[in-house]
Design a protein around this motif. Structure first.
Motif, PDB file in Angstrom:
ATOM      1  N   CYS A  86      -9.057   0.680   0.489  1.00  0.00           N
ATOM      2  CA  CYS A  86      -9.735   1.530  -0.632  1.00  0.00           C
ATOM      3  C   CYS A  86      -9.406   2.977  -0.641  1.00  0.00           C
ATOM      4  O   CYS A  86      -9.852   3.711   0.372  1.00  0.00           O
ATOM      5  N   ARG A  87      -8.934   3.455  -1.948  1.00  0.00           N
ATOM      6  CA  ARG A  87      -8.648   4.633  -1.953  1.00  0.00           C
ATOM      7  C   ARG A  87      -9.937   5.736  -2.013  1.00  0.00           C
ATOM      8  O   ARG A  87      -9.876   6.836  -1.498  1.00  0.00           O
ATOM      9  N   ASP A 201      -6.809  13.128 -16.035  1.00  0.00           N
ATOM     10  CA  ASP A 201      -5.785  11.895 -15.669  1.00  0.00           C
ATOM     11  C   ASP A 201      -6.672  10.487 -15.448  1.00  0.00           C
ATOM     12  O   ASP A 201      -7.714  10.374 -14.817  1.00  0.00           O
ATOM     13  N   GLU A 202      -6.370   9.621 -16.457  1.00  0.00           N
ATOM     14  CA  GLU A 202      -7.323   8.376 -16.597  1.00  0.00           C
ATOM     15  C   GLU A 202      -7.065   7.579 -15.365  1.00  0.00           C
ATOM     16  O   GLU A 202      -8.135   6.645 -15.394  1.00  0.00           O
ATOM     17  N   THR A 203      -6.015   7.783 -14.760  1.00  0.00           N
ATOM     18  CA  THR A 203      -5.860   6.762 -13.732  1.00  0.00           C
ATOM     19  C   THR A 203      -6.496   7.055 -12.472  1.00  0.00           C
ATOM     20  O   THR A 203      -6.400   6.222 -11.384  1.00  0.00           O
ATOM     21  N   GLN A 204      -7.018   8.364 -12.146  1.00  0.00           N
ATOM     22  CA  GLN A 204      -7.370   9.061 -10.967  1.00  0.00           C
ATOM     23  C   GLN A 204      -6.072   8.702 -10.096  1.00  0.00           C
ATOM     24  O   GLN A 204      -6.524   8.691  -8.797  1.00  0.00           O
ATOM     25  N   ARG A 209      -0.635   8.472  -3.670  1.00  0.00           N
ATOM     26  CA  ARG A 209       0.676   8.550  -3.909  1.00  0.00           C
ATOM     27  C   ARG A 209       1.755   7.486  -3.568  1.00  0.00           C
ATOM     28  O   ARG A 209       1.520   7.366  -2.277  1.00  0.00           O
ATOM     29  N   ASP A 210       2.713   7.207  -4.386  1.00  0.00           N
ATOM     30  CA  ASP A 210       3.608   6.378  -3.853  1.00  0.00           C
ATOM     31  C   ASP A 210       2.930   5.149  -2.991  1.00  0.00           C
ATOM     32  O   ASP A 210       3.480   4.663  -1.935  1.00  0.00           O
ATOM     33  N   GLY A 211       1.760   4.487  -3.662  1.00  0.00           N
ATOM     34  CA  GLY A 211       1.343   3.228  -3.380  1.00  0.00           C
ATOM     35  C   GLY A 211       0.378   3.415  -2.186  1.00  0.00           C
ATOM     36  O   GLY A 211      -0.101   2.436  -1.671  1.00  0.00           O
ATOM     37  N   ARG A 212      -0.098   4.680  -1.671  1.00  0.00           N
ATOM     38  CA  ARG A 212      -0.744   4.716  -0.631  1.00  0.00           C
ATOM     39  C   ARG A 212      -1.972   5.757  -0.835  1.00  0.00           C
ATOM     40  O   ARG A 212      -1.764   6.862  -1.486  1.00  0.00           O
ATOM     41  N   PRO A 213      -3.151   5.566  -0.230  1.00  0.00           N
ATOM     42  CA  PRO A 213      -4.329   6.583  -0.148  1.00  0.00           C
ATOM     43  C   PRO A 213      -3.526   7.851   0.224  1.00  0.00           C
ATOM     44  O   PRO A 213      -2.979   7.880   1.479  1.00  0.00           O
ATOM     45  N   ILE A 214      -3.661   8.891  -0.276  1.00  0.00           N
ATOM     46  CA  ILE A 214      -3.127  10.243   0.029  1.00  0.00           C
ATOM     47  C   ILE A 214      -2.881  10.710   1.519  1.00  0.00           C
ATOM     48  O   ILE A 214      -2.211  10.913   2.208  1.00  0.00           O
ATOM     49  N   MET A 221       3.592  11.047   8.608  1.00  0.00           N
ATOM     50  CA  MET A 221       4.434  12.234   9.072  1.00  0.00           C
ATOM     51  C   MET A 221       4.206  12.653  10.421  1.00  0.00           C
ATOM     52  O   MET A 221       5.045  13.218  10.994  1.00  0.00           O
ATOM     53  N   SER A 222       3.101  12.335  11.168  1.00  0.00           N
ATOM     54  CA  SER A 222       2.518  12.717  12.288  1.00  0.00           C
ATOM     55  C   SER A 222       3.118  11.765  13.408  1.00  0.00           C
ATOM     56  O   SER A 222       2.945  12.075  14.512  1.00  0.00           O
TER      57      SER A 222
END
Length: 232
Positions: A86-87, A201-204, A209-214, A221-222
């Motif tokens: 869940c985002r 942005d109607e899509t929130q 980003r790129d298919g993942r919760p930010i 990256m860590s």
């Protein structure tokens, strides 16, 4: 689109007028908090056990010796992998990862996840969360299964629910939203009352980003690895 440009004297006048409304909003919030402290409470079953890092855990033990407990519920999408979780719940929990100041006031903080512990434990590790997580999977108990943010009071061996909220009430866990409210374009969501032409942005999609919760990208990256048979 941008706001109207004015001289500083005019800007200060407009800012002062808004400040009157902001102070009234703050006082109204204080009054609501005072009323919240005066709500009656309802007893919950103290024999309920949730599954945590140490297995079945009695509700009393989740308080960790303190008198108050505040929990945030986290949805769980079984078999959807880390990227499919869940985002909104990700944003909520990610924005609050340190309960030091709550603990200083005698309040324990925990996350109650709707999935099986064995399935979400690798996800908790991947996200770097250090607050305790417990599974409420299959539990349907009044006062335990309700609400998305819930508070409890322990009085001896008895446990009472004192408050719960859901929906936008969960925004209290998301300071990023309050900070966005201070910016000229706000949250940029379609429901906001913004001037015509303001970005919305109607899509929130800012949650993802790129298919993942930010927040998950910071973990990748860590060097955190996605593991777990059902989660990765």
């Amino acid at each position: 689109m941008t706001p109207q440009v004015v001289d500083r004297a005019t800007w200060l006048q407009e800012r002062a007028a808004l400040l009157v409304r902001e102070k009234a909003h703050t006082r109204a919030g204080d009054a609501i908090a005072a009323a919240r402290r005066r709500l009656p409470m309802v007893e919950v079953d103290p024999t309920v056990e949730l599954i945590g890092a140490n297995g079945p855990t009695p509700l009393h033990d989740i308080f960790e010796g303190r008198d108050q407990l505040l929990v945030c519920k986290h949805m769980w999408h079984r078999g959807q992998g880390f990227a499919g979780q869940c985002r909104g719940c990700t944003a909520t929990v990610w924005n609050f990862q340190d309960a030091t100041y709550l603990e200083g006031r005698g309040v324990t903080f925990a996350v109650w996840c709707q999935g099986p512990y064995a399935e979400f434990a690798p996800y908790r590790e991947f996200m770097g969360y250090r607050v305790p997580w417990y599974s409420v999977d299959g539990i349907d108990v009044p006062g335990i299964s309700d609400g998305w943010i819930t508070t409890y009071l322990r009085v001896g061996d008895r446990i009472f629910q004192t408050y719960e909220t859901d929906g936008r009430g969960c925004e209290v866990m998301m300071p990023a939203l309050q900070l966005l409210d201070l910016t000229v374009y706000g949250r940029q969501e379609e429901w906001e009352d913004s001037p015509e032409g303001w970005p919305q942005d109607e899509t929130q999609s800012w949650f993802v980003r790129d298919g993942r919760p930010i927040p998950q990208w910071t973990r990748l990256m860590s060097g955190s690895a996605e593991v777990g048979a059902d989660c990765g």
